[in-house]
Design a protein around this motif. Sequence first.
Motif, short mmCIF file in Angstrom:
data_model
loop_
_atom_site.label_atom_id
_atom_site.label_comp_id
_atom_site.label_asym_id
_atom_site.label_seq_id
_atom_site.Cartn_x
_atom_site.Cartn_y
_atom_site.Cartn_z
N LYS A 204 -1.49 -2.63 -10.18
CA LYS A 204 -1.12 -1.47 -9.38
C LYS A 204 -2.19 -0.39 -9.55
O LYS A 204 -2.47 0.04 -10.66
CB LYS A 204 0.24 -0.94 -9.83
CG LYS A 204 0.84 0.03 -8.84
CD LYS A 204 2.29 0.31 -9.19
CE LYS A 204 2.83 1.48 -8.42
NZ LYS A 204 3.04 1.29 -7.00
N ASP B 244 8.50 -0.16 -10.34
CA ASP B 244 7.95 1.07 -9.75
C ASP B 244 8.59 2.37 -10.27
O ASP B 244 9.11 3.17 -9.50
CB ASP B 244 8.13 0.98 -8.21
CG ASP B 244 6.99 1.68 -7.49
OD1 ASP B 244 6.01 2.03 -8.15
OD2 ASP B 244 7.11 1.89 -6.28
N GLU C 183 3.61 -7.81 -15.33
CA GLU C 183 4.21 -9.13 -15.12
C GLU C 183 4.58 -9.30 -13.64
O GLU C 183 5.14 -8.37 -13.04
CB GLU C 183 5.48 -9.20 -15.98
CG GLU C 183 6.31 -10.43 -15.81
CD GLU C 183 7.67 -10.31 -16.53
OE1 GLU C 183 8.37 -11.31 -16.60
OE2 GLU C 183 8.02 -9.19 -17.00
N ILE D 294 6.97 -10.62 -10.99
CA ILE D 294 8.37 -11.07 -10.94
C ILE D 294 8.54 -11.91 -9.69
O ILE D 294 8.47 -11.40 -8.57
CB ILE D 294 9.35 -9.87 -10.88
CG1 ILE D 294 9.06 -8.87 -12.00
CG2 ILE D 294 10.79 -10.34 -10.90
CD1 ILE D 294 9.30 -9.37 -13.41
N THR E 143 -1.21 -2.14 -4.29
CA THR E 143 -0.69 -3.04 -5.33
C THR E 143 -1.17 -4.44 -4.99
O THR E 143 -1.05 -4.88 -3.83
CB THR E 143 0.85 -2.98 -5.36
OG1 THR E 143 1.23 -1.62 -5.55
CG2 THR E 143 1.43 -3.81 -6.48
N ARG F 200 0.87 -1.17 0.00
CA ARG F 200 0.00 0.00 0.00
C ARG F 200 0.91 1.22 0.00
O ARG F 200 1.76 1.36 0.87
CB ARG F 200 -0.82 -0.03 1.29
CG ARG F 200 -2.17 0.56 1.15
CD ARG F 200 -3.05 0.29 2.37
NE ARG F 200 -4.00 -0.79 2.13
CZ ARG F 200 -4.04 -1.93 2.82
NH1 ARG F 200 -3.20 -2.15 3.78
NH2 ARG F 200 -4.95 -2.84 2.53
N GLY F 201 0.81 2.06 -1.00
CA GLY F 201 1.69 3.23 -1.06
C GLY F 201 0.90 4.52 -1.03
O GLY F 201 -0.29 4.53 -0.70
N1 ATP Z 1 6.02 -6.61 -10.93
C1 ATP Z 1 6.11 -7.03 -9.67
N2 ATP Z 1 6.38 -8.32 -9.40
C2 ATP Z 1 6.45 -8.78 -8.13
N3 ATP Z 1 6.22 -8.02 -7.05
C3 ATP Z 1 5.94 -6.72 -7.25
C4 ATP Z 1 5.88 -6.17 -8.56
N4 ATP Z 1 5.57 -4.86 -8.45
C5 ATP Z 1 5.46 -4.60 -7.14
N5 ATP Z 1 5.69 -5.72 -6.41
C6 ATP Z 1 5.66 -5.83 -4.95
O1 ATP Z 1 4.49 -5.23 -4.47
C7 ATP Z 1 4.73 -4.49 -3.29
C8 ATP Z 1 4.22 -3.06 -3.46
O2 ATP Z 1 4.87 -2.52 -4.57
P1 ATP Z 1 4.88 -1.09 -5.19
O3 ATP Z 1 6.28 -0.60 -5.13
O4 ATP Z 1 4.31 -1.18 -6.54
O5 ATP Z 1 3.94 -0.19 -4.37
P2 ATP Z 1 4.11 0.50 -3.01
O6 ATP Z 1 5.53 0.44 -2.54
O7 ATP Z 1 3.09 -0.13 -2.14
O8 ATP Z 1 3.67 1.96 -3.33
P3 ATP Z 1 4.35 3.14 -4.11
O9 ATP Z 1 4.02 2.93 -5.53
O10 ATP Z 1 3.73 4.36 -3.56
O11 ATP Z 1 5.83 3.04 -3.86
C9 ATP Z 1 6.21 -4.60 -3.03
O12 ATP Z 1 6.44 -5.59 -2.06
C10 ATP Z 1 6.81 -5.06 -4.34
O13 ATP Z 1 7.92 -5.88 -4.14
#
Ligand code: ATP
Length: 588
Positions: A44, A158, A98, A100, A27, A21-22
């Motif tokens: 996302k 991100d 995708e 990862i 996400t 959650r950002g």
């Molecule tokens: N493509 C991906 N594959 C696997 N895990 C992902 C992927 N994108 C994001 N995550 C995981 O999802 C979590 C949240 O990710 P993300 O960085 O997108 O958002 P956030 O940190 O919650 O918010 P913000 O976008 O404000 O930084 C993290 O633990 C990240 O490792």
Amino acid sequence: MDMTPPFCLDNRYQIERTLGRGGFGETFLAKDTKMPSQPICVVKQLKPLIHQSQVYQLVQDRFQKEAAILEKLGKEHRQIPQLYAYFEQESQFYLVQEYIEGTPLNQLVKTTEGEARQILLDLLPVLTYIHNQGIIHRDIKPDNIILRQSDQKPVLIDFGAVRETMGLDINSRGSTTSSIVIGTPGFMPSEQAAGRPIFSSDLYSLALTIVCLLTGKLPPDLTDPQTSEIVWRTYVPNIDPHFANVLDRALQYLPRDRFKLASEMQQALQTVSPTIPSSPPTVPSIPPSIPSQSPTEVISSPPSRQGAGWQSAVITGGIVGICAVLGFVLVSPPRTPDPPPPTPPETVTNPTPSPETTPNPTPPPETVTTPPTPQVSTFYFLADSAYREQSNMAQRLRELRSAGYNGAGQFWIPDYSNLSGQPYYQVYVAKFEGRDRCVELLRQYGQQQPDAYCALASPNPGDSMNQITAQEVRPNPSARISPDEGVRDHYAQVNRRNYSEGWSRLSSNFRQQHLQNDYSAYTNWWDTVAHVAVERTQVVQNSGDQATVITQLRYDMKNGNTGRDRLRLYLQWDNSRNVWIVRDRDKL
Ligand SMILES: Nc1ncnc2c1ncn2[C@@H]1O[C@H](COP(=O)(O)OP(=O)(O)OP(=O)(O)O)[C@@H](O)[C@H]1O
């Protein structure tokens, strides 16, 4: 909207669980129900910050463009997740990417030097690629790099631009602005915090990420609270000095001292012989004729290997505050373009272990996740490093808070030399409670002419921050800085490897008597010092043009050792250059 599983987004992506959650939304891990194998993907969510129909259209338009860029990046580079889809639902925007499978770097315990180096080598080509597309990632940190399970390659997630889109707004003149700075406090360099990211900002964040992996610590544990410089070598004393120098160069405070391009950094890393200076030479080298002076009693400082568990200390990064609003000079003992003089120490005598070997208790910086409301007085300190050393910005921040400026407190250190050629304190205040408050604040901090400076502070800047124009004020360049400030400024200059400036501010008598007039011996010595901290100064005599300052220094050597020096510095004011010159010194 209730998104508890088995909620389906876009009538297709079935939410399995929340990944994070950002600042802009959540996400999710989801299943693509419209594919036969129902593959897992990441969805996302992005919520615009401004809710006006005109702004919404703008965001919508920009979101499409950013999604197209992400699609291209993901298609062309295997270390960037592929974009499968994008859509809007209930005024919110979504990216489907995708998944990862692997381990985000923030979940790794300390890595070995070899692993960290490999991660860096694997990421630099990714940065070369995105920079060649004109894109700056802007939020490189361990959380945003996933070490893919299948091939152990780091994957960059991100990207900042799409999040910035969510902060778009239209100002009173009808132009598009963004009210937010993307990046994570602690991981982003000063120019980015000031809203001007450049390619080498990504290199800075990447180098810091690698330093975190090597040390097992987070930036707050590695940041000198006085100077905000990254001090890390004592934690990894046996590191290959060439590798360390490459990292240090990318971590330079001034962008001009860093690698400009990722390819340049990659090349430096792959160069076998350790020839990379920790920052580019600032003066033509003079053939050394005298052996370089080295400390005779440098004290070894056992590195602290205790894991601070940075992976457990969460930095909730994302947006950090508001772009430039209303600027005016605070305090400013107005100052001259560049700082004065040091003495290269010949011996280092204090056996006290370095405080750098114990974890720094400074908590992670606060993150502002929404723009401050106009009712709150929000302030930002922006200061040049030379000032930071003498001013203890954290203390001032606390004072400001207790004086009622209780907005989101952050202080950032931008490279303002590009703008004005002069470093200075600057406070950015979103909204004053009145012009008097501004005058009072400046007077409180020693500004002799607060009225003049507050002329820029509108008593009522308006309800929208976007109506306020950023302004710069230069301090009076002819005013004299205090002798202790002169000393601190000098060492800040040395820390920036601006040796020619330091040398020029030693008297010819000093150079002859203490340095045999050998400039290269002087620079060679300083090149063995990773960082010099001015721990204490005491002005014991000041007659206007002449002053004596007792100065206590701590040297963090590049080889991991630490030493201290106590000096009595005799200063002479140079009217023609507006600087303090070191006439002589005694060792105490
Ligand atoms: N493509 C991906 N594959 C696997 N895990 C992902 C992927 N994108 C994001 N995550 C995981 O999802 C979590 C949240 O990710 P993300 O960085 O997108 O958002 P956030 O940190 O919650 O918010 P913000 O976008 O404000 O930084 C993290 O633990 C990240 O490792």
